[in-house]
Design a protein around this motif. Structure first.
Motif, PDB file in Angstrom:
ATOM      1  N   PHE A 154      36.547 -31.069 -23.574  1.00  0.00           N
ATOM      2  CA  PHE A 154      37.133 -32.423 -23.659  1.00  0.00           C
ATOM      3  C   PHE A 154      37.860 -32.987 -22.439  1.00  0.00           C
ATOM      4  O   PHE A 154      37.690 -34.261 -22.436  1.00  0.00           O
ATOM      5  N   ALA A 155      38.470 -32.336 -21.645  1.00  0.00           N
ATOM      6  CA  ALA A 155      39.373 -32.552 -20.636  1.00  0.00           C
ATOM      7  C   ALA A 155      38.384 -33.102 -19.570  1.00  0.00           C
ATOM      8  O   ALA A 155      38.656 -34.183 -18.886  1.00  0.00           O
ATOM      9  N   SER A 156      37.329 -32.611 -19.510  1.00  0.00           N
ATOM     10  CA  SER A 156      36.148 -33.121 -18.450  1.00  0.00           C
ATOM     11  C   SER A 156      35.761 -34.661 -18.641  1.00  0.00           C
ATOM     12  O   SER A 156      35.435 -35.347 -17.970  1.00  0.00           O
ATOM     13  N   ALA A 157      35.167 -34.533 -20.117  1.00  0.00           N
ATOM     14  CA  ALA A 157      34.978 -35.982 -20.767  1.00  0.00           C
ATOM     15  C   ALA A 157      35.969 -37.035 -20.256  1.00  0.00           C
ATOM     16  O   ALA A 157      35.627 -38.218 -20.004  1.00  0.00           O
ATOM     17  N   VAL A 158      37.455 -36.754 -20.695  1.00  0.00           N
ATOM     18  CA  VAL A 158      38.295 -37.644 -20.293  1.00  0.00           C
ATOM     19  C   VAL A 158      38.292 -38.083 -18.987  1.00  0.00           C
ATOM     20  O   VAL A 158      38.461 -39.287 -18.524  1.00  0.00           O
ATOM     21  N   ALA A 159      38.427 -37.146 -17.876  1.00  0.00           N
ATOM     22  CA  ALA A 159      38.439 -37.058 -16.654  1.00  0.00           C
ATOM     23  C   ALA A 159      37.379 -38.215 -16.271  1.00  0.00           C
ATOM     24  O   ALA A 159      37.514 -39.096 -15.377  1.00  0.00           O
ATOM     25  N   TRP A 160      35.687 -37.757 -16.777  1.00  0.00           N
ATOM     26  CA  TRP A 160      34.977 -38.831 -16.087  1.00  0.00           C
ATOM     27  C   TRP A 160      34.850 -40.373 -16.906  1.00  0.00           C
ATOM     28  O   TRP A 160      34.546 -41.011 -16.330  1.00  0.00           O
ATOM     29  N   SER A 161      35.694 -40.184 -17.813  1.00  0.00           N
ATOM     30  CA  SER A 161      35.773 -41.451 -18.654  1.00  0.00           C
ATOM     31  C   SER A 161      36.627 -42.489 -17.697  1.00  0.00           C
ATOM     32  O   SER A 161      36.310 -43.581 -17.594  1.00  0.00           O
ATOM     33  N   VAL A 162      37.655 -41.722 -17.036  1.00  0.00           N
ATOM     34  CA  VAL A 162      38.555 -42.591 -16.051  1.00  0.00           C
ATOM     35  C   VAL A 162      37.817 -42.866 -14.916  1.00  0.00           C
ATOM     36  O   VAL A 162      37.767 -44.178 -14.456  1.00  0.00           O
ATOM     37  N   VAL A 163      36.788 -42.251 -14.551  1.00  0.00           N
ATOM     38  CA  VAL A 163      35.837 -42.585 -13.263  1.00  0.00           C
ATOM     39  C   VAL A 163      35.058 -43.587 -13.849  1.00  0.00           C
ATOM     40  O   VAL A 163      34.974 -44.681 -12.993  1.00  0.00           O
ATOM     41  N   LEU A 164      34.481 -43.627 -14.914  1.00  0.00           N
ATOM     42  CA  LEU A 164      33.581 -44.841 -15.457  1.00  0.00           C
ATOM     43  C   LEU A 164      34.191 -46.041 -15.539  1.00  0.00           C
ATOM     44  O   LEU A 164      34.117 -47.106 -15.032  1.00  0.00           O
ATOM     45  N   GLY A 165      35.573 -46.039 -16.269  1.00  0.00           N
ATOM     46  CA  GLY A 165      36.309 -47.091 -16.426  1.00  0.00           C
ATOM     47  C   GLY A 165      36.757 -47.749 -15.325  1.00  0.00           C
ATOM     48  O   GLY A 165      36.615 -49.090 -15.246  1.00  0.00           O
ATOM     49  N   ARG A 166      37.336 -47.166 -14.304  1.00  0.00           N
ATOM     50  CA  ARG A 166      38.022 -47.730 -13.023  1.00  0.00           C
ATOM     51  C   ARG A 166      36.589 -48.153 -12.247  1.00  0.00           C
ATOM     52  O   ARG A 166      36.709 -49.274 -11.632  1.00  0.00           O
ATOM     53  N   THR A 167      35.655 -47.245 -12.061  1.00  0.00           N
ATOM     54  CA  THR A 167      34.194 -47.861 -11.082  1.00  0.00           C
ATOM     55  C   THR A 167      33.854 -49.131 -11.844  1.00  0.00           C
ATOM     56  O   THR A 167      33.686 -50.188 -10.848  1.00  0.00           O
ATOM     57  N   VAL A 168      33.753 -49.373 -13.017  1.00  0.00           N
ATOM     58  CA  VAL A 168      33.171 -50.575 -13.730  1.00  0.00           C
ATOM     59  C   VAL A 168      34.140 -51.709 -13.440  1.00  0.00           C
ATOM     60  O   VAL A 168      33.757 -52.827 -13.131  1.00  0.00           O
ATOM     61  N   SER A 169      35.458 -51.600 -13.645  1.00  0.00           N
ATOM     62  CA  SER A 169      36.349 -52.519 -13.489  1.00  0.00           C
ATOM     63  C   SER A 169      36.637 -53.112 -12.113  1.00  0.00           C
ATOM     64  O   SER A 169      36.657 -54.170 -11.868  1.00  0.00           O
TER      65      SER A 169
END
Length: 220
Positions: A26-41
């Motif tokens: 769960f923590a890893s999914a959240v951490a990579w969601s941050v990577v995805l969101g920031r990268t796309v933004s």
């Protein structure tokens, strides 16, 4: 290389082990969601040159922490094949440390952004799938995504990684004459390594899709 090793328990886990695996995924999914969101933004608002300053450090440490998955496989905490896990984790650590961390100017290229998008989409799906599976849930759409999106994401991620390694060869020679040869060696093993990871996922997909089809037949 894109992640490929499953993280399902090797045997019926203890309550503590199960809780740990759910929390880790769960923590890893959240951490990579941050990577995805920031990268796309950052990519959409300011272009590829803004991605590394905005998310490079977070990505580097998120991937470094994922090195614990080698220990998971080694100790039998999960049933991921050790060689497959070692290959995918080592290749990513190579990208975030000796390549991009040493030559941050390379991260202004589109290849860095495409690599992060491929990595993060893969990992959000993968870790979400395992967190839910270990919890006793296995949504069919998420299962399909887990075992199908690699057909697109792996080629994007692997080609981006190879491009960054290739671009690092020239500046690497300014630091150490042996450094470029080490990078050439890495590129040489990318073909068999990528083939191993890709065929492993194809084998996993055939097994999972066969099981899903059997379950659907029984439910009718």
């Amino acid at each position: 290389m894109a992640s490929s090793a499953p993280a399902a328990p090797k045997r019926q886990p203890s309550v503590l082990n199960k809780a740990y695996l759910i929390l880790y995924n769960f923590a890893s999914a959240v951490a990579w969601s941050v990577v995805l969101g920031r990268t796309v933004s950052l990519l959409s608002q300011s272009g590829p040159q803004a991605v590394y300053p905005g998310v490079g450090e977070w990505t580097k440490w998120t991937q470094t922490v994922a090195g614990i998955e080698i220990v998971h496989s080694l100790l039998g905490v999960v049933r991921a094949p050790l060689l497959t896990t070692l290959a995918q984790v080592a290749s990513r650590l190579l990208l975030v440390w000796p390549v991009v961390n040493v030559f941050p100017q390379l991260a202004s290229q589109p290849w860095y952004s495409s690599m992060l998008i491929a990595w993060s989409v893969t990992e959000v799906i993968r870790y979400s799938f395992f967190a839910l599976s270990i919890s006793g849930f296995q949504p069919r759409p998420l299962t399909w995504l887990r075992y199908t999106t690699f057909y697109i994401l792996y080629p994007i991620g692997i080609s981006s990684e190879c491009a960054l390694i290739w671009q690092a060869i020239k500046p690497a020679g300014d630091l150490d004459p042996l450094f470029p040869w080490a990078l050439y060696g890495v590129l040489a093993i990318y073909v068999p390594g990528s083939f191993m990871l890709f065929t492993h996922m194809m084998s996993q997909r055939r097994k999972i899709m066969r099981n899903l089809k059997a379950q659907s037949t029984k439910a009718q």
